[in-house]
Design an enzyme around this catalytic site. Structure first.
Site, PDB file in Angstrom:
ATOM      1  N   TYR A 144       0.856  -1.182   0.000  1.00  0.00           N
ATOM      2  CA  TYR A 144       0.000   0.000   0.000  1.00  0.00           C
ATOM      3  C   TYR A 144       0.892   1.231   0.000  1.00  0.00           C
ATOM      4  CZ  TYR A 144      -3.289   3.556   1.660  1.00  0.00           C
ATOM      5  OH  TYR A 144      -4.051   4.691   1.796  1.00  0.00           O
ATOM      6  N   ASP A 239       9.320   2.922  -0.282  1.00  0.00           N
ATOM      7  CA  ASP A 239       8.274   3.511   0.536  1.00  0.00           C
ATOM      8  C   ASP A 239       8.470   2.996   1.956  1.00  0.00           C
ATOM      9  OD1 ASP A 239       6.066   4.310   1.888  1.00  0.00           O
ATOM     10  OD2 ASP A 239       4.595   3.532   0.451  1.00  0.00           O
ATOM     11  N   LYS A 267       4.570   8.622   9.045  1.00  0.00           N
ATOM     12  CA  LYS A 267       4.295   8.013  10.349  1.00  0.00           C
ATOM     13  C   LYS A 267       5.310   8.437  11.425  1.00  0.00           C
ATOM     14  CE  LYS A 267       1.169   4.706   8.445  1.00  0.00           C
ATOM     15  NZ  LYS A 267       1.181   4.088   7.138  1.00  0.00           N
TER      16      LYS A 267
HETATM   17  C1  LIG Z   1       0.483   4.564   5.801  1.00  0.00           C
HETATM   18  C2  LIG Z   1       1.222   4.351   4.543  1.00  0.00           C
HETATM   19  C3  LIG Z   1       1.153   5.247   3.469  1.00  0.00           C
HETATM   20  C4  LIG Z   1       0.194   6.397   3.442  1.00  0.00           C
HETATM   21  O1  LIG Z   1       0.462   7.325   4.432  1.00  0.00           O
HETATM   22  P1  LIG Z   1      -0.722   8.334   4.874  1.00  0.00           P
HETATM   23  O2  LIG Z   1      -0.046   9.257   5.836  1.00  0.00           O
HETATM   24  O3  LIG Z   1      -1.777   7.491   5.486  1.00  0.00           O
HETATM   25  O4  LIG Z   1      -1.196   9.024   3.654  1.00  0.00           O
HETATM   26  C5  LIG Z   1       1.974   5.048   2.394  1.00  0.00           C
HETATM   27  N1  LIG Z   1       2.809   3.998   2.350  1.00  0.00           N
HETATM   28  C6  LIG Z   1       2.896   3.104   3.355  1.00  0.00           C
HETATM   29  C7  LIG Z   1       3.859   1.978   3.249  1.00  0.00           C
HETATM   30  C8  LIG Z   1       2.086   3.239   4.470  1.00  0.00           C
HETATM   31  O5  LIG Z   1       2.137   2.321   5.441  1.00  0.00           O
END
Ligand SMILES: *Cc1c(COP(=O)(O)O)cnc(C)c1O
Length: 426
Positions: A144, A239, A267
């Site tokens: 994701y 990511d 995060k």
């Molecule tokens: C949470 C997440 C996102 C999206 O981040 P948001 O702050 O919710 O937009 C993108 N990539 C990964 C791997 C994530 O866990």
């Protein structure tokens, strides 16, 4: 636990907020029942509007590595707020946080702060396209990367490698520019590069995947991706929005000793406030406006409160003992769970990477999304609700990872293990 107050609040919320929530997974659709409304949190514990306390392993989906309401973070945010909440002009704190990020992630020579992981990955994709002049993006099934159009894409059917929209409103012609391949499968990736290599702008991946449970790929897979990108002139985008600061102090790139071209963080870098970032070499980042022609902007980007929370959080994590301690707590819990699994003989397994962990209701550790879909979701859901009754708040889906914080004490972990034992009883 009666959840009366949460039920009332959720019913009211449903009249005013779509589905009663501001992000879909909060609605408990996967596990069923009413989402719990929280009133406060302190350390490892959250208090619900019903007056119940839970040991929290969601931690706002990862950001709260220091636990809830860490006094130093709270103080830093209050101090910043008292001096003005936003200027839309440069502030010294932005450079300070960028320097800190660079000490953890040397590959991020230059950084751009944004407000969410979604923004970071969306900009990373635009940068990859802008810098290479190519159009295709490759992603893995089950990873994701936030909710932007190019990344809300599912695998195409059969032999067709080009993706199809994973959401209404994503144009098929946009989705067709994203190729989706199975995770942890280097030969599938090689095939895609052999076929489309000259058109691939970038490969985006969660180098440790935390959005299909928790999957730790082989180190050779990650190094293989680096080689494929190098050979075909594509950019490798890590990511690390979720796995950053968690699988190693310097994220998966440190764990696997692989340097990506672009890194996305989120995060943990905001310590619970809206901060995310993307970055890479100074040369590559020079493509971004105002230095270059790839446009990206944000009114509240680099917000003083958010920067203050980020600086305080990363400063506390700079202590090398911090990563060691949170990982040791996770290992303690995971070893305890393994011991429980052994005596109960339930077809269950547990994965850990740094301060991330996940229980899978299946006998062997999943290696990709298809494996996760074979878990026993019914048993997970029953277990999930028993854990709530026993005072532990886990991520409300088999597809989500759990987290550990520095605020989880040995006593907290013992209570959690007891809750797990009780919840697995037939
Ligand atoms: C949470 C997440 C996102 C999206 O981040 P948001 O702050 O919710 O937009 C993108 N990539 C990964 C791997 C994530 O866990």
């Amino acid at each position: 636990m009666a959840f009366d107050q949460s039920k009332q609040l959720f019913s009211d919320a449903n009249n005013h907020l779509v589905g009663g929530v501001n992000s879909p997974v909060r609605a408990f659709k996967s596990v069923g029942g009413t989402p719990i409304f929280f009133e406060s949190g302190e350390g490892a514990v959250v208090l619900s509007e019903d007056g119940d306390a839970y040991i929290d392993y969601v931690l706002s989906w990862g950001p709260l590595l220091l636990g809830h309401a860490h006094p130093k973070v709270v103080q830093a945010v209050c101090d910043a707020a008292a001096k003005g909440t936003s200027f839309g002009a440069p502030t010294a704190r932005e450079t300070e946080l960028a320097k800190l990020v660079n000490t953890f992630y040397p590959s991020m020579e230059k950084v751009r702060f944004v407000n969410s992981g979604t923004e970071a990955t969306m900009a990373a994709v635009r940068l990859a396209r802008g810098a290479t002049g190519r159009s295709l993006i490759v992603k893995c099934d089950g990873c994701y990367h936030g909710a932007s159009d190019s990344l809300l894409v599912a695998a195409g059917s059969g032999a067709q490698t080009l993706g199809t929209p994973n959401s209404a409103g994503v144009l098929p012609e946009v989705a067709a520019k994203t190729i989706v391949v199975p995770y942890n499968d280097l030969s599938a990736m090689s095939t895609v590069f052999a076929e489309h290599g000259d058109d691939i702008a970038g490969l985006i991946i969660e180098p440790v995947a935390g959005n299909m449970g928790l999957i730790v790929p082989d180190a050779s897979y990650i190094s293989g991706l680096r080689e494929l990108c190098d050979r075909h002139g594509a950019l490798l985008i890590f990511d690390e929005v979720m796995c950053g600061f968690r699988v190693a102090q310097g994220g998966a790139q440190q764990l696997f000793n692989i340097v990506p071209d672009i890194t996305c963080l989120g995060k943990v870098i905001g310590g619970g406030l809206p901060v995310a970032a993307y970055g890479g070499s100074a040369t590559l980042m020079a493509h971004i406006a105002p230095e270059g022609s790839v446009y990206q902007a944000g009114t509240l980007s680099g917000n003083p409160l958010a920067m203050a929370a980020g600086i305080t959080t990363l400063s506390l994590l700079s202590d090398s003992q911090a990563f060691k301690r949170v990982t040791e707590s996770t290992t303690y819990l995971v070893e305890g769970i393994k011991a429980i699994i052994k005596v109960t003989n339930i077809p269950l397994c547990v994965q850990q990477c740094g301060s991330m962990w996940c229980l899978f209701f299946t006998p062997t550790l999943p290696q990709n999304l298809a494996d996760v879909t074979h878990c026993d979701f019914n048993s997970f859901n029953i277990f999930y609700h028993k854990m709530l009754e026993n005072g532990v708040y886990l991520a409300p889906s088999q597809y989500e990872a759990n987290f550990m914080s520095l605020a989880h004490t040995e006593e907290t972990l013992e209570l959690t293990l007891r809750a797990i034992s009780l919840s697995l009883e037939p």
